[in-house]
Scaffold this active site. Structure first.
Site, PDB file in Angstrom:
ATOM      1  N   CYS A  11      54.128  91.923 -96.454  1.00  0.00           N
ATOM      2  CA  CYS A  11      53.768  91.662 -95.061  1.00  0.00           C
ATOM      3  C   CYS A  11      53.047  90.330 -94.910  1.00  0.00           C
ATOM      4  O   CYS A  11      53.361  89.524 -94.035  1.00  0.00           O
ATOM      5  CB  CYS A  11      52.861  92.765 -94.523  1.00  0.00           C
ATOM      6  SG  CYS A  11      53.514  94.423 -94.710  1.00  0.00           S
ATOM      7  N   ASP A  12      52.039  90.099 -95.741  1.00  0.00           N
ATOM      8  CA  ASP A  12      51.105  88.994 -95.520  1.00  0.00           C
ATOM      9  C   ASP A  12      51.190  87.876 -96.546  1.00  0.00           C
ATOM     10  O   ASP A  12      50.471  86.890 -96.443  1.00  0.00           O
ATOM     11  CB  ASP A  12      49.664  89.536 -95.511  1.00  0.00           C
ATOM     12  CG  ASP A  12      49.456  90.593 -94.433  1.00  0.00           C
ATOM     13  OD1 ASP A  12      50.164  90.515 -93.422  1.00  0.00           O
ATOM     14  OD2 ASP A  12      48.594  91.466 -94.599  1.00  0.00           O
TER      15      ASP A  12
ATOM     16  N   CYS B 213      49.410  94.714 -98.402  1.00  0.00           N
ATOM     17  CA  CYS B 213      50.858  94.541 -98.351  1.00  0.00           C
ATOM     18  C   CYS B 213      51.212  93.092 -98.631  1.00  0.00           C
ATOM     19  O   CYS B 213      51.091  92.228 -97.752  1.00  0.00           O
ATOM     20  CB  CYS B 213      51.399  94.968 -96.984  1.00  0.00           C
ATOM     21  SG  CYS B 213      53.185  94.759 -96.814  1.00  0.00           S
TER      22      CYS B 213
END
Length: 604
Positions: free
Chosen positions: A451-452, A448
């Site tokens: 996300c990261d 992701c």
């Protein structure tokens, strides 16, 4: 407010204004005019401060300065354990654990303090704490980090919080002036005769104002010295946000005298202040007001949609009419149609909104949607479904039994009987399945980018794939990373032409064709309780660093990130000694005097 004027008293400083008698006449006209304007501001600020409410369930920490003051306040003033959640709105596990985290905050209200840091908003704190994956949870007691781990492990959050709450209840105590005085009179009368009130008060002041770990250590030292005898203690009086404790801690005589002197000093004294002093006071009060507003800010995790409650449901022949498993576009589309048909559907899925929830670029290929992000689109779909009567069970479905009617849908928290089931579980991340991939998940390997991606700002990153998802992730990463390489096993992309053209034209993205990934290799790193990271050998021992190759700037940055002071140290050799000492201290088990045992350390 009196007939003669207004007196504002704050933090031991009084600013008064006399409207009558002779006080005003002695003030120059220019100062009176400036003072009038300043006084209005002070009145407004005082009124706003008085209107501030209590602490929110989960504090949203927006700046690194706020983070530092927050930890210091609960280390020195309340002594309560602190739990911090580092998250991102685009992170599925973060959103899944959020309601559980808030429930724990409510459960431990007045026993522990819960906070959260959005790493996309408060990047400075995330960087200082070396957060490398999400969600990451940190636990503090008396200002010391006691544990840190990554992952949505609610059992571990609960276990560590309970452990720190028990420890705080034991050590967060207060010895009052009267208790200490009575102790010396009973068990050390000779010493009591030598001590006046000031010396006794000095002992308590040295142990710490208002109680806490210092008072616990004082009791422990006296117990050791006087054969198990110790002064009586009471639970520490937790200071409220406004600065007043819930109960007095038995003020000493010197304190009473000081209070009397303070009252005498709280006379109107604006005529003695310069313009600069008044402006400085206003600035100070504004800053304190903003801090209190942030502390009293309403939590933004309140559910926006009707939640499934069995006791509020009207069943048809003992069961729900329809349960929809999945809360992505497919599941929510089904919810809208079912709700409009009067079926009152239950949407059973975690609050992460399917894969679209983590889409970090604009949604461009959905009919009727122009310039909207994935999370925004999911939010609007949820609102629409709720508007027509859908309710949401925001838990993971763990079991579905369709062997008999009515069907049974089981989640982490509930069991639902239903006549019909719509399965809209969508897709999952597609992993490569090569050696090292599983071992390095959350430590450099991710599925992701939204996300990261921030965690790898200003670094070189690689994206594997040739479809739309790979193109979107590459474009997201190109915003923050130094460079992006896209590895694809063919000589052309399968992605849509629009996205592929953007990737090929982007100056920070390089495409490597006809390439496959065989394995992932990386260093094994351990994050110490002070936030420093050290490399580990295969046997788990710490690898000795080559300090000779380090620059002074790099050493200072590592010390700053861990909050280690090196004031007055300029030479590289001396800085290296400080760094080695900090690592050695963090690796050694914490003694009981330091407030507990060694913290578990995160490996990545």
């Amino acid at each position: 407010q009196r007939a003669s004027g207004v007196l504002l008293s704050h933090a031991g400083v009084s600013w008064g204004w006399i409207f009558a008698d002779k006080g005003l006449e002695r003030v120059p006209k220019a100062l009176r005019m400036a003072g009038s304007r300043l006084l209005v501001l002070l009145l407004v600020i005082a009124a706003q401060v008085c209107s501030i409410g209590a602490r929110p369930t989960v504090r949203n920490i927006k700046t690194h300065s706020e983070f530092t003051k927050f930890l210091k306040h609960h280390a020195e003033v309340t002594g309560l354990p602190v739990v911090i959640d580092y998250f991102s709105d685009g992170c599925g596990p973060c959103r899944m654990v959020a309601p559980h985290y808030k429930n724990m905050a409510e459960q431990f209200k007045d026993k522990a303090v819960f906070a959260k840091v959005d790493i996309n908003f408060n990047r400075e704190t995330a960087s200082h704490q070396m957060i490398s994956s999400m969600p990451t949870f940190q636990f503090y007691l008396f200002g010391k980090k006691r544990d840190q781990f990554s992952g949505a492990d609610t059992n571990r959050i609960m276990s560590m919080t309970q452990q720190l709450v028990r420890e705080a209840e034991t050590k967060n105590v207060e010895v009052t002036f009267e208790a200490l005085q009575a102790f010396y009179k009973e068990h050390a009368p000779d010493k009591a005769a030598e001590m006046d009130d000031k010396k006794l008060q000095d002992i308590l002041t040295k142990a710490g104002k208002g109680g806490g770990l210092g008072h616990y250590q004082l009791v422990k030292a006296l117990k050791k010295k006087y054969d198990g005898k110790a002064p009586k203690t009471r639970p520490r009086q937790v200071v409220a946000e406004g600065g007043k404790s819930e109960g007095k801690a038995g003020d000493a005589k010197p304190n009473a005298q000081a209070g009397k002197a303070k009252v005498e000093n709280n006379k109107p004294n604006l005529h003695l202040a310069t313009i600069e002093q008044m402006e400085a006071e206003i600035k100070k009060r504004k800053e304190e007001e903003e801090e209190k507003k942030a502390e009293a800010e309403t939590d933004d995790d309140e559910p926006h949609f009707p939640i499934y409650l069995p006791e509020n449901r009207t069943l048809i022949r003992g069961a729900e009419q329809v349960v929809i498993i999945g809360s992505g576009p497919a599941g929510l589309s089904a919810a809208v149609y079912a709700a409009r048909a009067g079926l009152k559907p239950v949407v059973a899925a975690p609050a992460i909104g399917g894969q679209l929830q983590g889409k970090g670029v604009d949604v461009e290929n959905y009919p009727g949607v122009n310039m909207s992000t994935g999370p925004n689109l999911v939010y609007e779909m949820q609102l629409q479904a709720a508007q027509f009567g859908a309710v949401f069970e925001q838990e993971m479905v763990t079991m579905l039994d369709i062997s008999k009617r009515p069907f049974t849908v089981q989640t982490n928290d509930s069991t639902i009987q239903t006549h019909s089931v719509i399965i809209a579980t969508g897709a999952d991340s597609r992993w490569l399945g090569v050696p090292g991939e599983w071992e390095h998940r959350g430590g450099g390997v991710s599925s992701c980018a939204t996300c990261d991606g921030f965690l790898y700002s200003d670094k070189h990153v690689v994206v594997v794939g040739g479809g739309d998802a790979a193109m979107e992730d590459a474009l997201v990463l190109a915003r923050t990373s130094t460079s992006v390489k896209v590895l694809h096993r063919r000589n052309s992309f399968r992605a849509s032409k629009v996205l592929a053209d953007r990737v090929l034209a982007h100056p920070k993205i390089e495409v490597v064709w006809d390439t496959t990934v065989e394995l992932f290799e990386g260093k094994k790193v351990r994050v110490l309780p002070n936030g420093m990271a050290v490399e580990l050998a295969e046997d788990g021992s710490v690898v000795e660093e080559n300090y000779a190759k380090m620059r002074v700037k790099e050493i200072k940055e590592r010390l700053d990130s861990a909050g280690i002071s090196y004031t007055g140290v300029k030479e590289k050799d001396e800085l290296v000694k400080v760094l080695k000492g900090a690592i050695s201290e963090a690796l050694s088990p914490a003694g009981d005097e330091g407030g507990g045992g060694p913290a578990e350390m995160e490996e990545r």
